[in-house]
Design an enzyme around this catalytic site. Structure first.
Site, PDB file in Angstrom:
ATOM      1  CD  GLN A 108       0.214  -1.340  -8.318  1.00  0.00           C
ATOM      2  OE1 GLN A 108       1.121  -2.127  -8.554  1.00  0.00           O
ATOM      3  NE2 GLN A 108       0.445  -0.067  -8.071  1.00  0.00           N
TER       4      GLN A 108
ATOM      5  CE  LYS B 113       4.628  -2.162 -10.095  1.00  0.00           C
ATOM      6  NZ  LYS B 113       3.838  -2.078  -8.865  1.00  0.00           N
TER       7      LYS B 113
ATOM      8  CG  ASP C 158       5.375  -4.322  -3.556  1.00  0.00           C
ATOM      9  OD1 ASP C 158       6.111  -3.586  -4.225  1.00  0.00           O
ATOM     10  OD2 ASP C 158       4.199  -4.580  -3.859  1.00  0.00           O
TER      11      ASP C 158
HETATM   12  N1  GUN Z   1       1.169   1.480  -5.191  1.00  0.00           N
HETATM   13  C1  GUN Z   1       1.998   2.549  -5.221  1.00  0.00           C
HETATM   14  N2  GUN Z   1       3.274   2.158  -5.085  1.00  0.00           N
HETATM   15  C2  GUN Z   1       3.260   0.823  -4.966  1.00  0.00           C
HETATM   16  C3  GUN Z   1       4.280  -0.156  -4.810  1.00  0.00           C
HETATM   17  O1  GUN Z   1       5.477   0.134  -4.731  1.00  0.00           O
HETATM   18  N3  GUN Z   1       3.850  -1.442  -4.747  1.00  0.00           N
HETATM   19  C4  GUN Z   1       2.540  -1.786  -4.815  1.00  0.00           C
HETATM   20  N4  GUN Z   1       2.220  -3.072  -4.723  1.00  0.00           N
HETATM   21  N5  GUN Z   1       1.577  -0.908  -4.950  1.00  0.00           N
HETATM   22  C5  GUN Z   1       1.940   0.397  -5.043  1.00  0.00           C
END
Ligand code: GUN
Length: 285
Positions: A98, A54, A121
């Site tokens: 995350q 990311k 998110d």
């Molecule tokens: N863990 C698995 N998918 C995601 C996501 O889309 N965002 C975040 N923050 N954590 C994740």
């Protein structure tokens, strides 16, 4: 006839080129660089790779990235303090924590602490509510990517039967809502669904998000269906596999996404898009 492959890597690459252009124009006009803060707690190797990817994607598209790698022993209070600091930081327009978080941290108050205006998110209850109402502000990244992939086939979603396998807050539920808002007739299946293969065989669109290797077999797929595989499962030999039994399903479906190189790259592109849209909203205030 074998299905057409929906190439997530190529679609995401194009999106990232468009985003980079958009960021550059926005920056020239306003002097603002959209900023994304990614917070990782603990040493989960898969999460560490996601967060690193990311950050790299942010840099390449001209966004301003901040990465926070906190130790496993971080307390709920320490994490909340960091989130409050990021909420107040004018350089930051998107915050992502995350998941999964270590077991001793309760993720609900953490996700609720992220400002609803920086919730890249789309996990904050306010943004979930807006999505349910069909008026999303931040749309969750993976579901947004799934819709983009379906739309890339050129097939209309309106009136189609869609089956979503999996009912998680991150993927299954928001994907079902987004499909419903695009006028699909949506069925959400899960581990307790009776005769799941028969339900799936009705579907023009199947979205698999259950986290079980090769769970979706060709007997569950209608000829010509669009099959989107959200699963990222690790086989015993370390290789990656989706939720769909790719080779046989490919022979029956009309369109199919591979794993890797399918939904995964789209998620990151959508995160960048959400952050840029957020920066634009802040600039208008
Ligand atoms: N863990 C698995 N998918 C995601 C996501 O889309 N965002 C975040 N923050 N954590 C994740």
């Amino acid at each position: 006839m074998a299905a057409q492959i929906i190439d997530g890597k190529a679609l995401a690459q194009q999106l990232r080129i468009d985003i980079a252009k958009d960021v550059s124009e926005f920056n020239e006009r306003t002097g603002i660089r959209p900023g994304l803060a990614a917070v990782l707690v603990g040493g989960d190797p898969a999460s560490a790779i996601y967060v690193r990817n990311k950050k790299i994607a942010c840099e390449k598209a001209g966004l301003y990235p901040e990465e926070y790698k906190l130790p496993e022993a971080t307390t709920q209070g320490e994490l909340l303090t960091l989130i409050h600091k990021l909420n107040a930081d004018p350089k930051i327009h998107g915050i992502l924590v995350q998941l999964p978080l270590p077991k001793h941290i309760d993720s609900k108050p953490i996700l609720e602490a992220v400002s609803q205006h920086k919730d890249a998110d789309g996990f904050h209850p306010y943004n979930v509510g807006r999505l349910v109402e069909g008026e999303p502000v931040f749309t969750p990244c993976t579901p947004k990517g799934v819709i983009h992939m379906i739309e890339s086939t050129g097939q209309s979603i309106t009136g189609k039967r869609a089956v979503v396998i999996g009912r998680s807050n991150i993927v299954g539920k928001p994907v079902a809502l987004l499909l419903m808002h695009r006028h699909a007739t949506v069925t959400v299946c899960h581990s307790r669904t009776q005769d799941l293969p028969a339900v799936c065989r009705e579907a023009d669109i199947v979205v698999a998000a259950i986290g079980r290797t090769q769970f979706v077999t060709s007997e569950m797929i209608k000829e010509g269906a669009i099959v989107i595989d959200v699963g990222i499962n690790r086989r015993e030999d370390g290789s990656l596999a989706g939720d769909v039994d790719f080779e046989p399903v490919k022979e029956k479906a009309g369109w199919i996404t591979p794993v890797p190189g399918g939904v995964g790259p789209m998620t990151i592109a959508m995160l960048l898009q959400n952050t840029v849209e957020s920066a634009k909203r802040f600039a208008k205030q």
